[in-house]
Design an enzyme around this catalytic site. Structure first.
Site, mmCIF file in Angstrom:
data_model
loop_
_atom_site.group_PDB
_atom_site.id
_atom_site.type_symbol
_atom_site.label_atom_id
_atom_site.label_comp_id
_atom_site.label_asym_id
_atom_site.label_seq_id
_atom_site.Cartn_x
_atom_site.Cartn_y
_atom_site.Cartn_z
ATOM 1 N N CYS A 118 0.867 -1.173 0.000
ATOM 2 C CA CYS A 118 0.000 0.000 0.000
ATOM 3 C C CYS A 118 0.910 1.231 0.000
ATOM 4 O O CYS A 118 2.142 1.111 0.112
ATOM 5 C CB CYS A 118 -0.893 0.011 1.241
ATOM 6 S SG CYS A 118 0.013 0.202 2.794
ATOM 7 N N HIS A 166 5.311 -6.085 9.072
ATOM 8 C CA HIS A 166 5.242 -7.502 9.408
ATOM 9 C C HIS A 166 5.381 -8.354 8.146
ATOM 10 O O HIS A 166 4.411 -8.930 7.653
ATOM 11 C CB HIS A 166 3.927 -7.799 10.130
ATOM 12 C CG HIS A 166 3.846 -7.208 11.492
ATOM 13 N ND1 HIS A 166 2.704 -6.628 12.002
ATOM 14 C CD2 HIS A 166 4.787 -7.086 12.463
ATOM 15 C CE1 HIS A 166 2.952 -6.197 13.225
ATOM 16 N NE2 HIS A 166 4.195 -6.453 13.522
ATOM 17 N N GLU A 175 0.788 -0.474 16.365
ATOM 18 C CA GLU A 175 0.003 0.690 15.964
ATOM 19 C C GLU A 175 -0.918 1.140 17.093
ATOM 20 O O GLU A 175 -1.010 2.338 17.403
ATOM 21 C CB GLU A 175 -0.843 0.368 14.724
ATOM 22 C CG GLU A 175 -1.731 1.518 14.294
ATOM 23 C CD GLU A 175 -2.769 1.128 13.253
ATOM 24 O OE1 GLU A 175 -3.880 1.690 13.293
ATOM 25 O OE2 GLU A 175 -2.456 0.267 12.401
ATOM 26 N N CYS A 186 -8.180 2.408 7.339
ATOM 27 C CA CYS A 186 -7.494 2.692 6.079
ATOM 28 C C CYS A 186 -8.423 2.305 4.928
ATOM 29 O O CYS A 186 -8.914 1.177 4.864
ATOM 30 C CB CYS A 186 -6.194 1.887 6.007
ATOM 31 S SG CYS A 186 -5.373 1.980 4.406
ATOM 32 N N SER A 206 0.848 -10.183 10.234
ATOM 33 C CA SER A 206 0.234 -8.984 9.659
ATOM 34 C C SER A 206 -1.257 -8.925 9.974
ATOM 35 O O SER A 206 -2.024 -9.817 9.594
ATOM 36 C CB SER A 206 0.445 -8.971 8.141
ATOM 37 O OG SER A 206 -0.385 -8.009 7.520
ATOM 38 N N ASN A 239 -3.644 -6.885 8.821
ATOM 39 C CA ASN A 239 -4.544 -6.753 7.670
ATOM 40 C C ASN A 239 -4.595 -8.036 6.840
ATOM 41 O O ASN A 239 -5.629 -8.355 6.258
ATOM 42 C CB ASN A 239 -4.164 -5.530 6.818
ATOM 43 C CG ASN A 239 -2.909 -5.724 5.998
ATOM 44 O OD1 ASN A 239 -2.941 -6.235 4.884
ATOM 45 N ND2 ASN A 239 -1.762 -5.323 6.551
ATOM 46 N N SER A 260 1.603 -5.360 3.092
ATOM 47 C CA SER A 260 3.057 -5.370 3.238
ATOM 48 C C SER A 260 3.700 -6.520 2.466
ATOM 49 O O SER A 260 4.856 -6.872 2.692
ATOM 50 C CB SER A 260 3.444 -5.455 4.726
ATOM 51 O OG SER A 260 2.876 -6.605 5.333
#
Length: 283
Positions: free
Chosen positions: A12, A42, A126, A190, A218, A220, A262
Site C-alpha cells: 500500500c 510484518h 500501531e 485505512c 500482519s 490486515n 506489506s
C-alpha cells in the site's frame, strides 16, 4: 487452472513510503549507523531487504548510543520520540500518514476531555502508539462484547485501528451508543485496507480456492484470511511460494489471489509463477 488476481495487491502507499524512506536513509547515511525500533512492517522478506541495506533492528532504544532512528510505518509512542531527543538521535519518521492521523485524533479527543476507546489489537504496535498519544488513558477493546463491561461513560471518543474490519467497527459503535452520554465516532480505518477486504469477499464467491499471501503476523493479512474463510470457500494463507502444497489444488479450476498491504511484488510474482507450474502439472 485459472489464476485470478485481486485488483489491489502488493504494497500500500504507507508501506511503500516507509520502505523507500528506510532504503534512502541507509544509502545516504554512510557515516552514521541507521537503526529501526522493531521491524519496518510484518513481512520477513521486506525485513531482510532492509537489513541487507544496513539498517539494524533493535527492540530497545536504550541500546542505541548514536546515529539515526527510523520510526516504522506502525508509528511509535510519544515516549519514544522523547527518548530519542534525550539521546540526541536523529529521527526519520516513516509513520504511515493514516496511522499518524489516528494518533492525532486520539490526542485531540483526550485533550478535549473525552474517554478514548480504541477498537483493535492491544498488543499491536500501531494500537500502542495510539494509546500512547492519549498518555496511556485510552481503553482498548477488540470486539463489541468487551464494551458491555464498561461503566459510567460520559463523553466518549471511538477510533479504530486502521486495519480492522468495518463490520466490527460498526457493531462496536452500536454497542457504545446506549451506554454513552455523548459519543464521537471517527472512522480511522485505512480505505485501501477496507477496499481489499471487500475485494477479498467478492473474489472468494467467484473462485474455488483463495490464496492469501502475507505474513502471519500482519493484522490486515489475517483479516483477509478470516473474511475469505467466512464465505465458506477453501482458503490458505502463505508467506512465500515454497509453502504452497500441490494437493491443495486437486480438482480446483479457479484460484483467487489476495495479498496483505506489506506483501512485496517479488513474492507475489514467485507465488504466481509456482501456481502456474502446479496448474500445468494438474492438466
Amino acid at each position: 487452472m485459472k489464476i485470478v488476481l485481486a485488483k489491489h495487491i502488493g504494497f500500500c502507499g504507507g508501506v511503500n513510503r516507509a520502505m523507500e524512506t528506510a532504503l534512502k536513509t541507509a544509502k545516504n547515511s554512510s557515516s552514521e549507523q541507521v537503526y529501526m525500533l522493531g521491524h519496518i512492517v510484518h513481512n520477513k522478506d521486506v525485513v531482510e531487504k532492509i537489513s541487507k541495506a544496513g539498517v539494524i533492528v533493535t527492540d530497545n532504544i536504550k541500546k542505541i548510543k548514536t546515529g539515526i532512528l527510523i520510526i516504522r510505518s506502525h508509528g511509535a509512542t510519544p515516549e519514544i520520540f522523547e527518548k530519542a531527543k534525550t539521546q540526541k538521535l536523529k529521527v526519520v519518521d516513516a509513520t504511515c500518514p493514516i496511522v499518524a492521523k489516528a494518533q492525532n485524533i486520539a490526542k485531540r479527543l483526550k485533550d478535549e476531555g473525552y474517554q478514548v476507546i480504541v477498537l483493535g489489537d492491544r498488543n499491536h504496535d500501531e494500537v500502542k502508539g495510539i494509546v500512547g498519544a492519549t498518555k496511556n488513558t485510552a481503553i482498548v477493546v477488540s470486539k463489541p462484547k468487551e464494551v458491555q463491561s464498561l461503566k459510567n461513560l460520559n463523553k466518549v471518543g471511538l477510533i479504530v485501528q486502521t486495519t480492522q474490519n468495518i463490520k466490527n467497527f460498526i457493531n462496536t459503535a452500536s454497542a457504545l451508543l446506549p451506554i454513552s452520554s455523548e459519543l464521537r465516532i471517527y472512522n480511522t480505518l485505512c480505505k485501501i485496507v477496507d477496499l481489499r477486504q471487500k475485494e477479498a469477499d467478492l473474489l472468494a464467491k467467484k473462485v474455488d480456492l483463495v490464496l492469501v499471501i502475507g505474513s502471519f503476523k500482519s493484522a490486515n493479512t489475517k483479516q483477509l484470511t478470516t473474511i475469505s474463510k467466512n464465505t465458506g470457500v477453501k482458503t490458505h494463507q502463505i508467506e512465500r511460494a515454497s509453502q504452497l502444497k500441490k494437493h491443495w489444488f486437486n480438482a480446483i479450476k479457479k484460484v483467487g489471489v489476495v495479498t496483505g498491504t506489506s506483501t512485496p511484488e517479488w513474492v507475489i510474482k514467485d507465488v504466481v509463477s509456482e501456481l502456474t507450474k502446479i496448474g500445468k502439472g494438474l492438466e
